[in-house]
Design an enzyme around this catalytic site. Structure first.
Site, mmCIF file in Angstrom:
data_model
loop_
_atom_site.group_PDB
_atom_site.id
_atom_site.type_symbol
_atom_site.label_atom_id
_atom_site.label_comp_id
_atom_site.label_asym_id
_atom_site.label_seq_id
_atom_site.Cartn_x
_atom_site.Cartn_y
_atom_site.Cartn_z
ATOM 1 C CE LYS A 249 -2.146 -0.830 3.891
ATOM 2 N NZ LYS A 249 -1.375 -2.256 4.494
ATOM 3 N NE ARG B 9 -4.459 -0.306 9.496
ATOM 4 C CZ ARG B 9 -3.089 -0.174 8.986
ATOM 5 N NH1 ARG B 9 -2.858 0.806 8.381
ATOM 6 N NH2 ARG B 9 -2.042 -0.970 9.209
HETATM 7 P P1 AP5 Z 1 5.039 -1.618 1.785
HETATM 8 O O1 AP5 Z 1 4.685 -0.481 0.530
HETATM 9 O O2 AP5 Z 1 5.688 -0.826 2.769
HETATM 10 O O3 AP5 Z 1 3.486 -2.338 2.174
HETATM 11 P P2 AP5 Z 1 2.268 -2.030 3.030
HETATM 12 O O4 AP5 Z 1 1.021 -2.513 2.508
HETATM 13 O O5 AP5 Z 1 2.378 -0.376 3.171
HETATM 14 O O6 AP5 Z 1 2.843 -2.402 4.508
HETATM 15 P P3 AP5 Z 1 2.860 -1.949 5.963
HETATM 16 O O7 AP5 Z 1 3.306 -3.067 6.798
HETATM 17 O O8 AP5 Z 1 3.502 -0.682 6.260
HETATM 18 O O9 AP5 Z 1 1.158 -1.867 6.111
HETATM 19 P P4 AP5 Z 1 0.612 -1.897 7.389
HETATM 20 O O10 AP5 Z 1 -0.594 -1.578 7.096
HETATM 21 O O11 AP5 Z 1 0.569 -3.194 8.290
HETATM 22 O O12 AP5 Z 1 1.479 -0.828 8.218
HETATM 23 P P5 AP5 Z 1 1.147 0.437 8.818
HETATM 24 O O13 AP5 Z 1 2.350 1.506 8.921
HETATM 25 O O14 AP5 Z 1 0.180 1.159 7.805
HETATM 26 O O15 AP5 Z 1 5.733 -2.775 1.093
HETATM 27 C C1 AP5 Z 1 6.339 -3.820 2.214
HETATM 28 C C2 AP5 Z 1 7.920 -4.160 1.469
HETATM 29 O O16 AP5 Z 1 7.540 -4.382 0.183
HETATM 30 C C3 AP5 Z 1 8.643 -2.967 1.354
HETATM 31 O O17 AP5 Z 1 10.065 -3.288 1.663
HETATM 32 C C4 AP5 Z 1 8.505 -2.485 -0.075
HETATM 33 O O18 AP5 Z 1 9.949 -1.793 -0.593
HETATM 34 C C5 AP5 Z 1 8.342 -3.743 -0.671
HETATM 35 N N1 AP5 Z 1 7.554 -3.462 -1.828
HETATM 36 C C6 AP5 Z 1 6.508 -3.130 -1.923
HETATM 37 N N2 AP5 Z 1 6.128 -3.278 -3.333
HETATM 38 C C7 AP5 Z 1 7.193 -3.848 -4.092
HETATM 39 C C8 AP5 Z 1 7.253 -4.366 -5.387
HETATM 40 N N3 AP5 Z 1 6.315 -4.215 -6.178
HETATM 41 N N4 AP5 Z 1 8.147 -5.061 -5.656
HETATM 42 C C9 AP5 Z 1 9.074 -5.175 -4.813
HETATM 43 N N5 AP5 Z 1 9.048 -4.622 -3.464
HETATM 44 C C10 AP5 Z 1 8.127 -4.032 -3.040
HETATM 45 O O19 AP5 Z 1 0.632 0.679 10.321
HETATM 46 C C11 AP5 Z 1 1.510 0.036 11.153
HETATM 47 C C12 AP5 Z 1 0.552 0.046 12.658
HETATM 48 O O20 AP5 Z 1 -0.045 1.492 12.774
HETATM 49 C C13 AP5 Z 1 -0.774 -0.583 12.613
HETATM 50 O O21 AP5 Z 1 -0.522 -2.319 13.039
HETATM 51 C C14 AP5 Z 1 -1.530 -0.107 13.600
HETATM 52 O O22 AP5 Z 1 -0.929 -0.182 15.026
HETATM 53 C C15 AP5 Z 1 -1.125 1.521 13.443
HETATM 54 N N6 AP5 Z 1 -2.184 2.171 12.620
HETATM 55 C C16 AP5 Z 1 -1.829 2.489 11.362
HETATM 56 N N7 AP5 Z 1 -2.955 3.080 10.668
HETATM 57 C C17 AP5 Z 1 -4.044 3.086 11.667
HETATM 58 C C18 AP5 Z 1 -5.438 3.397 11.732
HETATM 59 N N8 AP5 Z 1 -5.881 4.026 10.606
HETATM 60 N N9 AP5 Z 1 -6.061 2.661 12.704
HETATM 61 C C19 AP5 Z 1 -5.529 2.225 13.659
HETATM 62 N N10 AP5 Z 1 -4.095 1.918 13.833
HETATM 63 C C20 AP5 Z 1 -3.422 2.157 12.658
#
Ligand code: AP5
Length: 212
Positions: free
Chosen positions: A8, A83
């Site tokens: 994402k 979320r």
């Molecule tokens: P990446 O693009 O970082 O993936 P992502 O889907 O954004 O993964 P996240 O783990 O960041 O999502 P998440 O939703 O769990 O975490 P968030 O920070 O939002 O890609 C992953 C990897 O793959 C990277 O290394 C990238 O380089 C690589 N990659 C991507 N595409 C690629 C491609 N095509 N080819 C090769 N490599 C590629 O949330 C973390 C925490 O924050 C949550 O658990 C929660 O506690 C809190 N939080 C955040 N938002 C909320 C909310 N709205 N409400 C409540 N809690 C929240």
């Protein structure tokens, strides 16, 4: 929308650059709030470490404040929000209050093996938020951010047990939102398995060509 590690954040950043609009990433905003030592940040960190969702009222307050900034007038992308059903309802209220609507709900669909590979090899820069993949998108210098020269780290919540819990939370709390948006006809799927250089073309097919 999409499960943890589906890509994402990577797609959101590409969209932001292609269409020249701000990217609003709640995960990054919460990590920044913790780094600044704010009360919201401290509470959020305790939930994030465990892979739990941060309480709705904190996240909604942060997003509501962000959506009052003037730079969102010609569009924006939300990454990681809403979320929970409560967040989706709040977003609807906030946008209605500004006479705005959601154009597209982009749902990233990826194979489980892709996701596990991505999260275990992800490294991020806590200073500027840049994200790398040790194999597919490595930094130029080992352990050092290309953008700001900061040290790269593995996120606490990218440990295997926590990743599994984040998946459960996604299925239970976030997946039901897709049903809410289903009837609006705004959900568009994009593959999470694409190579990085294939993503802009796929996005153009879904979102249209950016203005020259
Ligand atoms: P990446 O693009 O970082 O993936 P992502 O889907 O954004 O993964 P996240 O783990 O960041 O999502 P998440 O939703 O769990 O975490 P968030 O920070 O939002 O890609 C992953 C990897 O793959 C990277 O290394 C990238 O380089 C690589 N990659 C991507 N595409 C690629 C491609 N095509 N080819 C090769 N490599 C590629 O949330 C973390 C925490 O924050 C949550 O658990 C929660 O506690 C809190 N939080 C955040 N938002 C909320 C909310 N709205 N409400 C409540 N809690 C929240």
């Amino acid at each position: 929308m999409g499960p943890p590690g589906s890509g994402k954040g990577t797609r959101a950043k590409i969209i932001g650059k292609m269409y020249d609009i701000p990217v609003i990433t709640t995960g990054d905003m919460l990590r920044e709030a913790f780094a600044r030592g704010t009360e919201h940040g401290k509470v959020a960190d305790a939930y994030m470490r465990k892979g739990e969702l941060v309480p709705d009222e904190i996240v909604i307050a942060i997003v509501e404040e962000r959506l009052r900034q003037p730079d969102i007038e010609s569009g924006f992308i939300l990454d990681g929000f809403p979320r929970s059903v409560r967040q989706a309802v709040a977003l609807d209220r906030i946008l209605k209050g500004q006479s705005k609507t959601i154009d597209t709900v982009l749902n990233v669909v990826a194979k489980p093996e892709t996701i596990i590979n991505r999260l275990s090899l992800r490294r991020s820069c806590p200073r500027c938020g840049a994200v790398y993949h040790l194999k597919d998108m490595p930094p130029k210098e080992d352990g050092v951010c290309d953008e700001c020269g900061g040290p790269l780290i593995q996120r606490e919540d990218d440990k295997e047990e926590i990743i599994r819990h984040r998946f459960d939370v996604y299925e239970r709390r976030t997946f039901p939102i897709l049903e809410l948006y289903e009837s609006s006809g705004k959900i568009k799927e994009i593959s999470g398995d694409l190579e990085i250089d294939e993503i802009p073309k796929a996005l153009e097919e879904i979102l249209g060509k950016p203005d020259p």
